[in-house]
Design a protein around this motif. Sequence first.
Motif, short mmCIF file in Angstrom:
data_model
loop_
_atom_site.label_atom_id
_atom_site.label_comp_id
_atom_site.label_asym_id
_atom_site.label_seq_id
_atom_site.Cartn_x
_atom_site.Cartn_y
_atom_site.Cartn_z
N PRO A 84 0.83 -1.20 0.00
CA PRO A 84 0.00 0.00 0.00
C PRO A 84 0.86 1.25 0.00
N PRO A 85 0.27 2.41 -0.31
CA PRO A 85 1.05 3.64 -0.34
C PRO A 85 1.76 3.90 0.99
N ASP A 86 2.88 4.61 0.90
CA ASP A 86 3.61 4.95 2.12
C ASP A 86 2.72 5.81 3.00
N ASN A 87 2.41 5.36 4.19
CA ASN A 87 1.61 6.15 5.11
C ASN A 87 1.95 5.73 6.53
N ASP A 88 3.20 5.93 6.89
CA ASP A 88 3.63 5.58 8.23
C ASP A 88 2.89 6.40 9.28
N LEU A 89 2.46 7.62 8.91
CA LEU A 89 1.76 8.45 9.88
C LEU A 89 0.43 7.82 10.28
N VAL A 90 -0.27 7.20 9.31
CA VAL A 90 -1.52 6.51 9.64
C VAL A 90 -1.24 5.26 10.46
N ASN A 91 -0.21 4.51 10.10
CA ASN A 91 0.07 3.25 10.77
C ASN A 91 0.65 3.44 12.17
N PHE A 92 1.46 4.48 12.37
CA PHE A 92 2.19 4.62 13.63
C PHE A 92 1.91 5.93 14.36
N GLY A 93 1.53 6.97 13.65
CA GLY A 93 0.99 8.18 14.24
C GLY A 93 1.83 8.87 15.28
N HIS A 94 1.12 9.55 16.19
CA HIS A 94 1.76 10.38 17.20
C HIS A 94 1.91 9.60 18.51
N ALA A 95 2.92 8.77 18.56
CA ALA A 95 3.23 8.07 19.80
C ALA A 95 3.65 9.08 20.85
N LEU A 96 3.48 8.71 22.12
CA LEU A 96 3.83 9.64 23.19
C LEU A 96 5.34 9.84 23.27
N ILE A 97 6.10 8.75 23.14
CA ILE A 97 7.55 8.77 23.31
C ILE A 97 8.22 8.46 21.98
N PRO A 98 9.28 9.19 21.60
CA PRO A 98 10.02 8.86 20.38
C PRO A 98 10.98 7.70 20.60
N ASP A 99 10.42 6.53 20.85
CA ASP A 99 11.21 5.31 21.04
C ASP A 99 10.22 4.16 21.15
N MET A 100 10.77 2.94 21.05
CA MET A 100 9.95 1.75 21.29
C MET A 100 9.98 1.45 22.78
N VAL A 101 8.84 1.64 23.43
CA VAL A 101 8.70 1.36 24.85
C VAL A 101 7.33 0.72 25.08
N ALA A 102 7.17 0.07 26.23
CA ALA A 102 5.92 -0.62 26.54
C ALA A 102 5.69 -0.60 28.04
N ASP A 103 4.50 -1.02 28.46
CA ASP A 103 4.15 -1.19 29.88
C ASP A 103 4.35 0.10 30.67
N PRO A 104 3.78 1.23 30.23
CA PRO A 104 4.09 2.51 30.85
C PRO A 104 3.38 2.74 32.19
N SER A 105 4.06 3.48 33.06
CA SER A 105 3.48 4.03 34.28
C SER A 105 3.90 5.48 34.38
N ILE A 106 2.98 6.36 34.76
CA ILE A 106 3.26 7.80 34.78
C ILE A 106 2.96 8.36 36.16
N SER A 107 3.88 9.19 36.64
CA SER A 107 3.68 9.93 37.89
C SER A 107 3.95 11.40 37.62
N GLU A 108 3.21 12.28 38.29
CA GLU A 108 3.46 13.72 38.21
C GLU A 108 3.98 14.18 39.56
N ILE A 109 5.21 14.68 39.57
CA ILE A 109 5.87 15.07 40.82
C ILE A 109 6.44 16.47 40.66
N ASP A 110 5.97 17.40 41.49
CA ASP A 110 6.51 18.77 41.51
C ASP A 110 6.57 19.39 40.12
N GLY A 111 5.50 19.23 39.34
CA GLY A 111 5.41 19.89 38.05
C GLY A 111 6.10 19.16 36.92
N THR A 112 6.58 17.95 37.14
CA THR A 112 7.23 17.17 36.10
C THR A 112 6.54 15.82 35.96
#
Length: 645
Positions: free
Chosen positions: A205-233
Amino acid sequence: MKHLRMTLKLIAATAVAFIPPLLAQTATPAPGANALILGSWKSQVEFDAVKITCGKETVLNDSFDRQQSGWKPESGNWQIANGVLIQSSAATPALTRYAFTCTSPDYTVDVRVRKTGGAEGFLIGFGAKDERNFYWLNLGGWNNTAHCLEKTDDGQRHPIGTSSKGNLEKDRWYNVRIEVNGKQIKCFLDDKQIIETTDSGFTLPPDNDLVNFGHALIPDMVADPSISEIDGTFYLYATTDGWGKGLSTSGMPVVWTSKDFLNWSFEGSSFPPDFDLKYWAPSTIMHRNGRYYSFTTLDGIITVVVADSPLGPFVAPNGQHVTKATIQPYQIEQKSSIDAEVFTDDDGQSYMFWSRRRAVKLKPDLLSPDGPMITIPTSRQGYSEGPFLVKRNGIYYYFYTLGGGESYQYAYMMSRKSPIGPWEAPKDDIIATSDLDQKVFGPGHGCFFSPKDSNQWYFVYLEYGRGGTNRQIYVDKMNFNPDGTIQPIKLTKTGVGALRQLVDPLPNLALKRPVASSSVLPKSRVDLRKDQNLYRIEAHTSENATDGANGTRWMAATNDTAPWLCIDLGEVRDISRTETYFVKPAAGHAYKIEWSLDGKSWHPYGGHDDVIFRSPHVDRKSIRARYMKLTILNGERGVWEFRIY
């Protein structure tokens, strides 16, 4: 004596390889390149009277009265004797190939064939573009119970059309005919039609990596995320994916941070240099007694580690470095125990949840259980991992996964009493599942959180990505009904943008600008495991490095020893800073950046010769330039994003 006849009419397609726009190169495969494949599976067979006709021209007419050049055995035991082509092994499969070029868009293949022994039947392949893309008609397959047309597409074989029940008799010669009209394929056995289907061939199919992979949160291959917000970070802890060896390894443990939830970075490892364990699924960080606690899976063992800073370095509670020789398993049943997550209630009592719906109260110091293990009674059964628990408006929500791979799902239970029940199952308890329209597959192990001073909740999850342990994480909003139940989450790959004021509002001068490269890795298809609806192609194009999306990447060819990117800003611009987000940044990179006014005379701008583990790599220097060129000296040959300010 009956004859086997196959009639094939295929429209030949010509694919043009991607060439960076500023490079004066072109590459086009030979028109009409094709191949015929003869073979068997667990069987001994004989072929005779093979004929290929392209339009009105006979390309091959082989009765095997003598050895004819062009046949290339690939597996099995092939020989010509007594006027037939004999395959005498039980290989799976045994194949021989005859390559040819057809100048006409239509061609015909005739063959005479019989089975002389073995458990199954014979194979006749056609439309073979290369070793990874071809059709074959499998006659007498599945222990000689069925006939099926199969397609091998980028190395992955799957049936197309409807199979037909039937078997093959030993030592009997058969007549078979296959007719292909454009996209239509018809298969006949002894003049009786057994298969009819349509197929679009092997053009990706036509090149369309943006449709297939889009706007991931992190510019890397990562999995199993946990997020904490501490002192504004915002602090994001995750499995580092993309190491190329599946579950037998993982990447270096790092902590990604962001002030605005849009621009993320890390600097070095979150463990001391002697850390030598596989690092999976770190929990949400817990602050207790002046220290930060993380419950993570190390070499398949749930372990608690501590640090004086949420960035690490993390060590054992007694201060000892954590290694294969010193690892201290948490005091729970460690059988099939992964993916620990800890929740602390309003009264200060903490609980740990982990795979297979298990939970336990924790002692105040978080270092050991306080009571027996319990099992959360969920409405849906089967293997489950990636548990998570939150509290909102007095209601406790227990989230758990179902399935895996591209078929991952998230379900939930509710309790209005306590973090350990009693539990009730809402009517619509599946809140996240694959969305074919949005090209989202397998929303799995993630976390659920609400930023401070906000009533909006978010679901942060891994997506199937490039398959196996090559995943990325995405974020979507999670909304509630008035009765406290959760609305099915609308999964997208568009991202949620900044959740805080942008740290740097300056425009990225490289965004959407023309870009050239030394080479481009050829297109590839993502391997599927369970869901036949997953048809995902990655193009690796140079433009991916300037499209503003963390899910797309430029990758250089594997034989490119000096990979580079060059961005044309269109005119001379004032430049003060560059940010380079390399692929596989936890493995480290060395690089150089140069600038030019005319694209011919180059001057040094930034970079370093030593391998450094970080993302992004930031270089600062005030210049005026039109062209910026990045050359990778060491490290993975790819870039998620190259930004210029």
